[in-house]
Design an enzyme around this catalytic site. Structure first.
Site, short mmCIF file in Angstrom:
data_model
loop_
_atom_site.label_atom_id
_atom_site.label_comp_id
_atom_site.label_asym_id
_atom_site.label_seq_id
_atom_site.Cartn_x
_atom_site.Cartn_y
_atom_site.Cartn_z
CG ASP A 1 -32.42 12.91 29.72
OD1 ASP A 1 -32.82 13.69 29.16
OD2 ASP A 1 -32.68 12.86 31.10
CG ASP B 1 -31.75 21.58 33.17
OD1 ASP B 1 -33.09 21.10 32.95
OD2 ASP B 1 -30.83 21.55 32.46
#
Length: 250
Positions: A10, A129
Protein backbone atom coordinates in the site's frame (compact mmCIF):
# COMPACT_ATOMS: atom_id res chain seq x y z
CA UNK A 1 -4.20 -24.06 -10.34
CA UNK A 2 -1.44 -23.87 -7.76
CA UNK A 3 -2.15 -21.59 -4.83
CA UNK A 4 -0.32 -18.26 -4.89
CA UNK A 5 1.10 -15.85 -2.31
CA UNK A 6 0.70 -12.13 -2.97
CA UNK A 7 2.39 -9.44 -0.87
CA UNK A 8 0.68 -6.06 -1.11
CA UNK A 9 2.45 -2.73 -0.97
CA UNK A 10 0.00 0.00 0.00
CA UNK A 11 1.64 3.21 -1.22
CA UNK A 12 1.02 6.67 0.17
CA UNK A 13 3.09 9.65 -0.95
CA UNK A 14 5.96 7.45 -2.09
CA UNK A 15 6.19 5.14 0.93
CA UNK A 16 4.82 1.71 1.76
CA UNK A 17 2.37 2.16 4.63
CA UNK A 18 0.25 -0.03 6.88
CA UNK A 19 -2.47 0.46 9.44
CA UNK A 20 -5.02 -1.56 11.42
CA UNK A 21 -8.60 -1.77 10.16
CA UNK A 22 -7.61 0.89 7.60
CA UNK A 23 -6.77 3.37 10.38
CA UNK A 24 -3.57 4.64 12.02
CA UNK A 25 -1.66 4.29 8.77
CA UNK A 26 2.10 4.78 9.12
CA UNK A 27 5.20 4.51 6.94
CA UNK A 28 6.83 1.09 6.77
CA UNK A 29 9.38 0.89 3.96
CA UNK A 30 10.74 2.08 0.65
CA UNK A 31 8.72 0.45 -2.17
CA UNK A 32 11.69 -0.20 -4.45
CA UNK A 33 13.74 -1.92 -1.76
CA UNK A 34 10.74 -3.93 -0.62
CA UNK A 35 10.00 -5.01 -4.19
CA UNK A 36 13.57 -6.29 -4.51
CA UNK A 37 13.11 -8.25 -1.28
CA UNK A 38 9.89 -9.89 -2.48
CA UNK A 39 11.48 -10.72 -5.81
CA UNK A 40 14.16 -12.67 -3.95
CA UNK A 41 12.06 -14.44 -1.34
CA UNK A 42 9.38 -16.40 -3.19
CA UNK A 43 6.48 -14.03 -3.88
CA UNK A 44 4.26 -15.03 -6.81
CA UNK A 45 2.58 -11.69 -7.55
CA UNK A 46 3.26 -8.19 -6.20
CA UNK A 47 0.62 -5.53 -5.62
CA UNK A 48 1.39 -1.82 -6.03
CA UNK A 49 -1.65 -0.06 -4.58
CA UNK A 50 -1.64 3.73 -4.38
CA UNK A 51 -4.09 4.25 -1.53
CA UNK A 52 -3.83 8.04 -1.75
CA UNK A 53 -4.80 8.23 -5.41
CA UNK A 54 -8.54 7.66 -5.03
CA UNK A 55 -8.87 9.56 -1.77
CA UNK A 56 -7.05 12.61 -3.10
CA UNK A 57 -8.46 12.25 -6.65
CA UNK A 58 -5.02 11.89 -8.20
CA UNK A 59 -3.41 9.64 -10.77
CA UNK A 60 -1.43 6.64 -9.65
CA UNK A 61 2.18 7.47 -8.71
CA UNK A 62 3.60 6.66 -12.15
CA UNK A 63 7.24 7.49 -11.52
CA UNK A 64 7.45 5.26 -8.48
CA UNK A 65 5.52 2.52 -10.27
CA UNK A 66 8.09 2.51 -13.08
CA UNK A 67 10.90 2.31 -10.51
CA UNK A 68 9.29 -0.75 -8.91
CA UNK A 69 8.70 -2.32 -12.32
CA UNK A 70 12.37 -1.83 -13.15
CA UNK A 71 13.62 -3.88 -10.19
CA UNK A 72 11.03 -6.67 -10.10
CA UNK A 73 10.37 -9.54 -12.47
CA UNK A 74 7.21 -10.56 -10.63
CA UNK A 75 3.77 -10.17 -12.21
CA UNK A 76 2.74 -6.73 -11.02
CA UNK A 77 -0.75 -5.59 -10.06
CA UNK A 78 -1.45 -1.85 -10.17
CA UNK A 79 -4.30 -0.20 -8.31
CA UNK A 80 -5.43 3.15 -7.02
CA UNK A 81 -6.94 6.04 -8.93
CA UNK A 82 -7.94 4.00 -11.98
CA UNK A 83 -11.15 5.74 -13.06
CA UNK A 84 -11.24 5.41 -16.85
CA UNK A 85 -10.26 2.92 -19.52
CA UNK A 86 -7.53 5.39 -20.48
CA UNK A 87 -6.10 5.07 -16.95
CA UNK A 88 -6.14 1.29 -17.33
CA UNK A 89 -4.48 1.42 -20.74
CA UNK A 90 -1.81 3.81 -19.48
CA UNK A 91 -0.77 1.70 -16.49
CA UNK A 92 -0.64 -1.45 -18.62
CA UNK A 93 1.68 0.37 -21.03
CA UNK A 94 3.86 1.31 -18.04
CA UNK A 95 4.31 -2.37 -17.23
CA UNK A 96 1.40 -3.55 -15.10
CA UNK A 97 0.34 -7.13 -15.74
CA UNK A 98 -3.02 -6.75 -14.01
CA UNK A 99 -5.17 -3.89 -12.77
CA UNK A 100 -7.04 -3.67 -9.49
CA UNK A 101 -10.14 -1.47 -9.63
CA UNK A 102 -12.06 -0.41 -6.54
CA UNK A 103 -13.56 3.08 -6.24
CA UNK A 104 -13.43 3.58 -10.01
CA UNK A 105 -15.76 0.63 -10.51
CA UNK A 106 -18.17 1.83 -7.85
CA UNK A 107 -18.46 5.17 -9.64
CA UNK A 108 -18.56 3.61 -13.10
CA UNK A 109 -19.37 -0.12 -13.15
CA UNK A 110 -19.00 -0.16 -16.95
CA UNK A 111 -15.27 0.30 -16.39
CA UNK A 112 -15.07 -3.40 -15.50
CA UNK A 113 -16.67 -4.36 -18.81
CA UNK A 114 -14.37 -2.04 -20.73
CA UNK A 115 -11.25 -3.26 -18.94
CA UNK A 116 -12.15 -6.93 -19.47
CA UNK A 117 -12.66 -6.31 -23.16
CA UNK A 118 -9.38 -4.40 -23.39
CA UNK A 119 -6.99 -6.65 -21.42
CA UNK A 120 -8.96 -9.83 -20.67
CA UNK A 121 -11.01 -10.71 -17.61
CA UNK A 122 -8.13 -12.78 -16.19
CA UNK A 123 -6.20 -9.51 -15.77
CA UNK A 124 -9.02 -7.48 -14.22
CA UNK A 125 -9.30 -7.50 -10.44
CA UNK A 126 -12.32 -6.17 -8.60
CA UNK A 127 -11.03 -5.02 -5.23
CA UNK A 128 -13.74 -4.83 -2.58
CA UNK A 129 -13.23 -3.30 0.86
CA UNK A 130 -16.01 -4.82 2.94
CA UNK A 131 -17.18 -4.61 6.53
CA UNK A 132 -20.07 -6.09 8.45
CA UNK A 133 -22.75 -3.49 9.21
CA UNK A 134 -25.88 -4.56 11.08
CA UNK A 135 -25.34 -8.17 10.08
CA UNK A 136 -24.71 -7.47 6.38
CA UNK A 137 -21.53 -6.93 4.39
CA UNK A 138 -21.26 -3.39 3.05
CA UNK A 139 -18.86 -2.05 0.44
CA UNK A 140 -16.65 0.80 1.63
CA UNK A 141 -14.79 3.26 -0.58
CA UNK A 142 -11.97 5.82 -0.39
CA UNK A 143 -9.54 3.49 1.38
CA UNK A 144 -12.26 2.16 3.65
CA UNK A 145 -13.38 5.52 4.98
CA UNK A 146 -16.89 5.73 3.51
CA UNK A 147 -19.76 3.27 3.66
CA UNK A 148 -21.38 3.17 0.23
CA UNK A 149 -24.41 1.26 1.47
CA UNK A 150 -23.87 -1.27 -1.34
CA UNK A 151 -24.44 -4.91 -0.46
CA UNK A 152 -20.97 -6.44 -0.85
CA UNK A 153 -22.17 -9.85 -2.02
CA UNK A 154 -24.43 -8.33 -4.67
CA UNK A 155 -21.58 -6.10 -5.85
CA UNK A 156 -19.18 -9.05 -6.01
CA UNK A 157 -21.66 -10.98 -8.14
CA UNK A 158 -22.21 -8.02 -10.45
CA UNK A 159 -18.49 -7.40 -10.78
CA UNK A 160 -17.89 -10.95 -11.96
CA UNK A 161 -20.75 -10.70 -14.44
CA UNK A 162 -19.20 -7.53 -15.80
CA UNK A 163 -15.88 -9.23 -16.47
CA UNK A 164 -13.70 -9.10 -13.37
CA UNK A 165 -12.09 -12.53 -13.30
CA UNK A 166 -10.38 -12.02 -9.96
CA UNK A 167 -11.81 -10.76 -6.67
CA UNK A 168 -9.63 -9.29 -3.94
CA UNK A 169 -11.82 -9.32 -0.85
CA UNK A 170 -10.42 -7.00 1.78
CA UNK A 171 -11.98 -7.46 5.20
CA UNK A 172 -11.85 -4.17 7.09
CA UNK A 173 -12.86 -5.96 10.29
CA UNK A 174 -9.75 -8.17 10.25
CA UNK A 175 -7.26 -5.89 8.45
CA UNK A 176 -3.95 -5.64 10.32
CA UNK A 177 -5.32 -7.44 13.37
CA UNK A 178 -3.30 -10.61 12.63
CA UNK A 179 -5.99 -12.88 14.04
CA UNK A 180 -6.76 -14.68 10.77
CA UNK A 181 -8.62 -14.00 7.54
CA UNK A 182 -12.36 -13.39 7.57
CA UNK A 183 -13.29 -16.96 6.71
CA UNK A 184 -17.02 -16.32 7.05
CA UNK A 185 -16.88 -13.51 4.49
CA UNK A 186 -14.70 -15.53 2.11
CA UNK A 187 -17.14 -18.44 2.22
CA UNK A 188 -20.06 -16.10 1.58
CA UNK A 189 -18.29 -14.59 -1.43
CA UNK A 190 -17.51 -18.03 -2.81
CA UNK A 191 -21.22 -18.79 -2.93
CA UNK A 192 -22.01 -15.83 -5.21
CA UNK A 193 -19.10 -15.74 -7.65
CA UNK A 194 -16.92 -17.99 -9.77
CA UNK A 195 -14.11 -15.44 -9.78
CA UNK A 196 -10.75 -16.47 -8.40
CA UNK A 197 -10.81 -15.15 -4.85
CA UNK A 198 -7.85 -13.46 -3.18
CA UNK A 199 -8.12 -13.52 0.62
CA UNK A 200 -7.00 -10.23 2.15
CA UNK A 201 -6.88 -8.84 5.65
CA UNK A 202 -5.90 -10.52 8.90
CA UNK A 203 -3.02 -12.93 8.32
CA UNK A 204 -0.87 -13.26 11.43
CA UNK A 205 0.58 -16.76 11.35
CA UNK A 206 1.22 -19.46 8.80
CA UNK A 207 -1.85 -21.43 9.80
CA UNK A 208 -4.03 -18.48 8.77
CA UNK A 209 -2.83 -18.87 5.18
CA UNK A 210 -3.58 -22.59 5.25
CA UNK A 211 -7.10 -21.99 6.55
CA UNK A 212 -7.89 -19.52 3.78
CA UNK A 213 -6.26 -21.44 0.94
CA UNK A 214 -8.16 -24.60 1.84
CA UNK A 215 -11.39 -22.86 0.81
CA UNK A 216 -12.35 -24.11 -2.67
CA UNK A 217 -12.49 -20.75 -4.49
CA UNK A 218 -9.64 -19.01 -2.68
CA UNK A 219 -6.70 -19.24 -5.08
CA UNK A 220 -4.45 -16.55 -3.61
CA UNK A 221 -3.56 -15.31 -0.13
CA UNK A 222 -2.61 -11.65 0.16
CA UNK A 223 -0.83 -10.15 3.15
CA UNK A 224 1.14 -7.06 4.00
CA UNK A 225 2.49 -6.38 7.48
CA UNK A 226 3.59 -9.94 8.33
CA UNK A 227 5.64 -9.92 5.14
CA UNK A 228 6.82 -6.30 5.36
CA UNK A 229 8.14 -6.76 8.90
CA UNK A 230 9.60 -10.19 7.99
CA UNK A 231 7.55 -11.92 10.66
CA UNK A 232 6.87 -14.50 7.94
CA UNK A 233 9.22 -15.10 5.00
CA UNK A 234 7.34 -16.27 1.92
CA UNK A 235 9.77 -19.08 1.07
CA UNK A 236 9.32 -20.46 4.61
CA UNK A 237 5.54 -20.07 4.34
CA UNK A 238 5.45 -22.07 1.12
CA UNK A 239 7.51 -24.85 2.68
CA UNK A 240 5.03 -25.01 5.56
CA UNK A 241 2.03 -25.02 3.21
CA UNK A 242 3.47 -27.86 1.13
CA UNK A 243 3.94 -29.93 4.28
CA UNK A 244 0.30 -29.20 5.12
CA UNK A 245 -0.87 -30.48 1.74
CA UNK A 246 -1.44 -27.14 0.02
CA UNK A 247 -0.21 -27.16 -3.59
CA UNK A 248 1.59 -23.81 -3.78
CA UNK A 249 3.56 -22.39 -6.66
CA UNK A 250 7.28 -23.19 -6.57
Amino acid sequence: MKKLIMPCMDIRHGKVVKGIKFEGVKDVADPVELAKYYDATGADILVFYDIAASVEDKQIYEGLFKSVRAVSDLPLVAGGGLKTIEDVDNIIKLGADMVSINTGAIDNPDLLNEAAEKIGSENVILSVDAKKVNGEYHVFRNAGMMDTGLDALEWISEGYDRGAGILVLNSIDTDGVKAGYDIEMLKAAGEVTDAKIVASGGAGKMQDFKEALMLPKVEVALAASVFHYKEIVIDDLKEYLRKEGIDVNS
